[in-house]
Design a protein around this motif. Structure first.
Motif, PDB file in Angstrom:
ATOM      1  N   ILE A 193       0.834  -1.216   0.000  1.00 34.24           N
ATOM      2  CA  ILE A 193       0.000   0.000   0.000  1.00 34.24           C
ATOM      3  C   ILE A 193       0.866   1.262   0.000  1.00 34.24           C
ATOM      4  CG2 ILE A 193      -1.695   1.332   1.339  1.00 34.24           C
ATOM      5  CD1 ILE A 193      -2.735  -1.408   2.403  1.00 34.24           C
ATOM      6  N   LEU A 194       1.882   1.287   0.848  1.00 35.11           N
ATOM      7  CA  LEU A 194       2.682   2.512   0.970  1.00 35.11           C
ATOM      8  C   LEU A 194       3.445   2.794  -0.322  1.00 35.11           C
ATOM      9  CD1 LEU A 194       3.993   2.358   4.661  1.00 35.11           C
ATOM     10  CD2 LEU A 194       1.857   3.306   3.771  1.00 35.11           C
ATOM     11  N   ASP A 195       3.960   1.732  -0.948  1.00 30.64           N
ATOM     12  CA  ASP A 195       4.636   1.937  -2.234  1.00 30.64           C
ATOM     13  C   ASP A 195       3.641   2.384  -3.287  1.00 30.64           C
ATOM     14  OD1 ASP A 195       7.070   1.323  -1.201  1.00 30.64           O
ATOM     15  OD2 ASP A 195       7.009  -0.799  -1.786  1.00 30.64           O
ATOM     16  N   ASP A 196       2.462   1.773  -3.260  1.00 31.17           N
ATOM     17  CA  ASP A 196       1.429   2.122  -4.234  1.00 31.17           C
ATOM     18  C   ASP A 196       1.046   3.607  -4.126  1.00 31.17           C
ATOM     19  OD1 ASP A 196      -0.674   0.985  -6.159  1.00 31.17           O
ATOM     20  OD2 ASP A 196      -1.880   2.139  -4.712  1.00 31.17           O
ATOM     21  N   LEU A 197       1.016   4.126  -2.895  1.00 26.01           N
ATOM     22  CA  LEU A 197       0.642   5.533  -2.690  1.00 26.01           C
ATOM     23  C   LEU A 197       1.679   6.498  -3.276  1.00 26.01           C
ATOM     24  CD1 LEU A 197      -0.902   5.341   0.878  1.00 26.01           C
ATOM     25  CD2 LEU A 197      -2.083   6.089  -1.201  1.00 26.01           C
ATOM     26  N   ASP A 199       2.740   6.018  -6.312  1.00 22.51           N
ATOM     27  CA  ASP A 199       2.557   5.902  -7.754  1.00 22.51           C
ATOM     28  C   ASP A 199       1.815   7.149  -8.250  1.00 22.51           C
ATOM     29  OD1 ASP A 199       1.755   5.341 -10.329  1.00 22.51           O
ATOM     30  OD2 ASP A 199       1.186   3.267  -9.898  1.00 22.51           O
ATOM     31  N   ARG A 200       2.591   8.089  -8.734  1.00 29.16           N
ATOM     32  CA  ARG A 200       2.030   9.394  -9.122  1.00 29.16           C
ATOM     33  C   ARG A 200       0.971   9.244 -10.222  1.00 29.16           C
ATOM     34  NH1 ARG A 200       5.603  14.845  -9.992  1.00 29.16           N
ATOM     35  NH2 ARG A 200       3.865  16.233 -10.469  1.00 29.16           N
ATOM     36  N   ALA A 201       1.255   8.381 -11.207  1.00 30.11           N
ATOM     37  CA  ALA A 201       0.316   8.223 -12.318  1.00 30.11           C
ATOM     38  C   ALA A 201      -1.043   7.740 -11.812  1.00 30.11           C
ATOM     39  CB  ALA A 201       0.889   7.234 -13.327  1.00 30.11           C
ATOM     40  N   LYS A 202      -1.021   6.918 -10.774  1.00 29.99           N
ATOM     41  CA  LYS A 202      -2.286   6.389 -10.247  1.00 29.99           C
ATOM     42  C   LYS A 202      -3.008   7.389  -9.349  1.00 29.99           C
ATOM     43  CE  LYS A 202      -4.141   2.737  -7.265  1.00 29.99           C
ATOM     44  NZ  LYS A 202      -3.913   1.443  -6.621  1.00 29.99           N
ATOM     45  N   TRP A 203      -2.228   8.113  -8.531  1.00 29.08           N
ATOM     46  CA  TRP A 203      -2.852   8.860  -7.436  1.00 29.08           C
ATOM     47  C   TRP A 203      -2.960  10.361  -7.628  1.00 29.08           C
ATOM     48  CZ3 TRP A 203      -5.703   6.623  -3.854  1.00 29.08           C
ATOM     49  CH2 TRP A 203      -5.499   5.276  -3.568  1.00 29.08           C
ATOM     50  N   GLU A 204      -2.260  10.932  -8.593  1.00 27.41           N
ATOM     51  CA  GLU A 204      -2.267  12.401  -8.656  1.00 27.41           C
ATOM     52  C   GLU A 204      -3.671  12.957  -8.927  1.00 27.41           C
ATOM     53  OE1 GLU A 204       0.625  14.181 -11.241  1.00 27.41           O
ATOM     54  OE2 GLU A 204       0.858  15.886  -9.873  1.00 27.41           O
ATOM     55  N   SER A 205      -4.469  12.204  -9.689  1.00 28.30           N
ATOM     56  CA  SER A 205      -5.826  12.697  -9.993  1.00 28.30           C
ATOM     57  C   SER A 205      -6.719  12.676  -8.741  1.00 28.30           C
ATOM     58  CB  SER A 205      -6.446  11.848 -11.099  1.00 28.30           C
ATOM     59  OG  SER A 205      -6.459  10.504 -10.669  1.00 28.30           O
ATOM     60  N   ASP A 206      -6.282  11.973  -7.699  1.00 28.04           N
ATOM     61  CA  ASP A 206      -7.054  11.872  -6.447  1.00 28.04           C
ATOM     62  C   ASP A 206      -6.367  12.710  -5.351  1.00 28.04           C
ATOM     63  OD1 ASP A 206      -9.102  10.850  -4.833  1.00 28.04           O
ATOM     64  OD2 ASP A 206      -7.869   9.185  -4.119  1.00 28.04           O
ATOM     65  N   PHE A 207      -5.557  13.691  -5.795  1.00 26.42           N
ATOM     66  CA  PHE A 207      -4.706  14.368  -4.815  1.00 26.42           C
ATOM     67  C   PHE A 207      -5.473  15.168  -3.767  1.00 26.42           C
ATOM     68  CE2 PHE A 207      -1.264  16.998  -3.180  1.00 26.42           C
ATOM     69  CZ  PHE A 207      -0.327  15.997  -2.955  1.00 26.42           C
ATOM     70  N   THR A 208      -6.663  15.630  -4.110  1.00 27.43           N
ATOM     71  CA  THR A 208      -7.443  16.405  -3.124  1.00 27.43           C
ATOM     72  C   THR A 208      -7.725  15.563  -1.887  1.00 27.43           C
ATOM     73  OG1 THR A 208      -9.387  15.820  -4.394  1.00 27.43           O
ATOM     74  CG2 THR A 208      -8.581  18.079  -4.647  1.00 27.43           C
ATOM     75  N   ASN A 209      -7.681  14.251  -2.058  1.00 24.61           N
ATOM     76  CA  ASN A 209      -7.933  13.357  -0.920  1.00 24.61           C
ATOM     77  C   ASN A 209      -6.659  12.911  -0.204  1.00 24.61           C
ATOM     78  OD1 ASN A 209     -10.458  12.889  -0.039  1.00 24.61           O
ATOM     79  ND2 ASN A 209     -10.851  11.083  -1.309  1.00 24.61           N
ATOM     80  N   ARG A 210      -5.497  13.370  -0.658  1.00 27.36           N
ATOM     81  CA  ARG A 210      -4.243  12.834  -0.128  1.00 27.36           C
ATOM     82  C   ARG A 210      -4.059  13.149   1.363  1.00 27.36           C
ATOM     83  NH1 ARG A 210       0.429   9.846  -1.535  1.00 27.36           N
ATOM     84  NH2 ARG A 210      -1.088   9.047  -3.026  1.00 27.36           N
ATOM     85  N   TYR A 211      -4.402  14.365   1.747  1.00 29.82           N
ATOM     86  CA  TYR A 211      -4.300  14.720   3.170  1.00 29.82           C
ATOM     87  C   TYR A 211      -5.146  13.735   4.000  1.00 29.82           C
ATOM     88  CZ  TYR A 211      -5.247  17.341   7.490  1.00 29.82           C
ATOM     89  OH  TYR A 211      -5.396  17.709   8.808  1.00 29.82           O
ATOM     90  N   SER A 212      -6.385  13.513   3.568  1.00 28.47           N
ATOM     91  CA  SER A 212      -7.282  12.597   4.293  1.00 28.47           C
ATOM     92  C   SER A 212      -6.686  11.197   4.372  1.00 28.47           C
ATOM     93  CB  SER A 212      -8.641  12.503   3.588  1.00 28.47           C
ATOM     94  OG  SER A 212      -9.266  13.744   3.591  1.00 28.47           O
ATOM     95  N   VAL A 213      -6.118  10.741   3.260  1.00 22.43           N
ATOM     96  CA  VAL A 213      -5.545   9.385   3.246  1.00 22.43           C
ATOM     97  C   VAL A 213      -4.403   9.289   4.257  1.00 22.43           C
ATOM     98  CG1 VAL A 213      -4.220   7.746   1.842  1.00 22.43           C
ATOM     99  CG2 VAL A 213      -6.239   8.848   0.875  1.00 22.43           C
ATOM    100  N   THR A 214      -3.529  10.306   4.286  1.00 21.01           N
ATOM    101  CA  THR A 214      -2.379  10.225   5.210  1.00 21.01           C
ATOM    102  C   THR A 214      -2.846  10.357   6.661  1.00 21.01           C
ATOM    103  OG1 THR A 214      -1.857  12.587   4.914  1.00 21.01           O
ATOM    104  CG2 THR A 214      -0.679  11.015   3.518  1.00 21.01           C
ATOM    105  N   LYS A 215      -3.910  11.119   6.893  1.00 22.36           N
ATOM    106  CA  LYS A 215      -4.446  11.219   8.254  1.00 22.36           C
ATOM    107  C   LYS A 215      -5.100   9.888   8.656  1.00 22.36           C
ATOM    108  CE  LYS A 215      -3.652  15.097  10.251  1.00 22.36           C
ATOM    109  NZ  LYS A 215      -2.497  15.187  11.173  1.00 22.36           N
ATOM    110  N   LEU A 216      -5.676   9.188   7.683  1.00 24.63           N
ATOM    111  CA  LEU A 216      -6.252   7.866   7.993  1.00 24.63           C
ATOM    112  C   LEU A 216      -5.147   6.875   8.360  1.00 24.63           C
ATOM    113  CD1 LEU A 216      -8.801   6.008   8.058  1.00 24.63           C
ATOM    114  CD2 LEU A 216      -8.157   5.327   5.740  1.00 24.63           C
ATOM    115  N   LEU A 217      -4.050   6.882   7.608  1.00 21.81           N
ATOM    116  CA  LEU A 217      -2.933   5.976   7.916  1.00 21.81           C
ATOM    117  C   LEU A 217      -2.417   6.258   9.330  1.00 21.81           C
ATOM    118  CD1 LEU A 217      -0.788   6.037   4.623  1.00 21.81           C
ATOM    119  CD2 LEU A 217      -2.737   4.596   5.153  1.00 21.81           C
ATOM    120  N   GLN A 218      -2.261   7.549   9.633  1.00 26.46           N
ATOM    121  CA  GLN A 218      -1.760   7.977  10.945  1.00 26.46           C
ATOM    122  C   GLN A 218      -2.716   7.489  12.055  1.00 26.46           C
ATOM    123  OE1 GLN A 218      -2.645  12.004  11.793  1.00 26.46           O
ATOM    124  NE2 GLN A 218      -0.698  12.439  12.800  1.00 26.46           N
TER     125      GLN A 218
END
Ligand SMILES: NC(=O)c1ccc[n+]([C@@H]2O[C@H](COP(=O)([O-])OP(=O)(O)OC[C@H]3O[C@@H](n4cnc5c(N)ncnc54)[C@H](OP(=O)(O)O)[C@@H]3O)[C@@H](O)[C@H]2O)c1
Length: 345
Positions: A193-197, A199-218
């Motif tokens: 999962i952490l390596d997958d996150l 992957d810029r090509a996969k995740w950049e279009s979902d970047f508005t959610n990146r803060y939320s995702v990292t807060k969820l991991l935390q």
């Protein structure tokens, strides 16, 4: 707010009335006098207001982890000046975007003769894709570096706790925003999962959610850590605090248009940074009953956590993230996870 099936219905229902609450200041001078606290990211925003409370309430020592020396010095001057006290605040360099900096800070923590709470408050919400330490930068700062710091501090916190007969707090400053990551985690692979996150090509279009995702991991890692052993065994309370929606500099990198929208929302709904800091004061105060729990508006509110976090699938993701975090930390500082986990597992 995204309208999806994973939205945190209960947390959202309470959000609007909670934002308007006048929150209590849970700590008193009697609680704080003579004690030692470490707060990261206290050069501004919520952490700064927490440090102000602690100094005003006569803490003996408040150590602030700051990446910018000038802002650190300015914070020390105003905090001590407002409280009419001197030589209480110490500014120690800490840049969570650099593992070497975190390691140096963690090593220095081992010189602290007493630690009553470590508040992992520093965090970022980057507007665009950046890489720090080989990972997307929100991932590095909000998640990996925070746990590098926690893992470096925990053995020493346990040791000095025994000496002083105290039960320190590890307060992880999370966010209700974590509960908006439900749609993103549907795109997680079953492993890596952490390596997958990264992957810029996969995740950049979902970047508005990146803060939320990292807060969820935390958030998930804090729950996993706390789930390993009870406070009676480890002698430390770990909790996760959501400070609410606050008027701080967190969104300073966002576009003018997004900031304008956020500004409007903050004017109508936002807490002052000081009001938000009262939730951290509560996190420092609250005892064993908060171990591994989610705190918001100065209450333990496990019922705010969406079911997709706590159900079997969510728990499997939590465990997977935990295992991957330990593997990362072991690479960053060989042997570190096993030093901590030997006590906790
Ligand atoms: N504001 C909200 O509505 C809200 C809601 C939920 C959760 N939170 C959480 O509350 C915490 C505090 O945020 P805030 O709202 O007070 O934001 P803020 O005003 O931007 O303060 C963030 C603090 O973290 C520090 N920081 C940022 N990057 C750092 C790094 N690489 N290394 C070390 N320190 C760093 C900043 O230092 P500099 O002075 O150097 O920038 C600042 O002191 C964060 O964990 C955030 O996720 C905030």
């Amino acid at each position: 707010m995204p309208a999806d099936s994973t939205a945190p219905t209960k947390a959202l229902a309470d959000f609007f009335p909670n934002q308007r609450k006048n929150l209590p200041i849970a700590l008193t001078t009697e609680d704080v006098k003579g004690k030692t606290y470490i707060v990261t990211g206290a050069t501004g925003g919520i952490g700064y207001e927490l440090a102000k409370h602690l100094v005003r309430l006569e803490a003996a020592r408040v150590i602030i982890g700051a990446r910018n020396e000038e802002r650190g010095k300015a914070a020390k001057a105003t905090i001590e000046g407002d409280a009419g006290r001197k030589d209480v605040v110490e500014i120690w360099p800490l840049d969570l975007a650099s593992y070497e900096s975190v390691k140096a800070f963690g090593k220095r923590i081992e010189t602290a003769e007493r630690i009553d709470a470590l508040v992992l408050n520093a965090g970022v919400s980057h507007a665009g894709w950046q890489v720090k330490e080989g990972n997307e930068a929100n991932l590095t700062v909000n998640f990996i570096a925070n746990y590098l710091l926690a893992f470096m501090a925990l053995p020493h916190m346990q040791a000095v706790a025994k000496t002083h007969g105290i039960t320190p707090r590890l307060v992880v400053v999370g966010s209700m925003g974590a509960f908006f990551a439900g749609e993103s985690i549907k795109k997680f692979p079953s492993e890596g999962i952490l390596d997958d996150l990264n992957d810029r090509a996969k995740w950049e279009s979902d970047f508005t959610n990146r803060y939320s995702v990292t807060k969820l991991l935390q958030h998930m890692a804090a729950r996993q850590l706390a789930s390993l052993r009870p406070v009676s065994d480890v002698g430390i309370v770990v909790n996760v605090v959501d400070p609410g929606f606050c008027k701080t500099g967190l969104n300073k990198e966002l576009s003018v248009w997004t900031r304008a929208k956020a500004w409007l929302a903050k004017v109508t709904l936002g807490r002052s940074a000081e009001m938000g800091s009262r939730t951290l004061v509560h996190g420092v105060k609250v005892g064993e009953e908060s171990h591994g729990k989610y705190l918001t508006s100065c209450e333990i509110r496990e019922d705010h956590i969406p079911e997709w976090v706590t159900n079997e699938a969510g728990q499997a993701i939590q465990k997977q993230i935990w295992d991957e975090l330990l593997a990362k930390l072991d690479k960053i500082k060989p042997g570190l996870p096993s030093r901590v986990i030997v006590d906790w597992a």
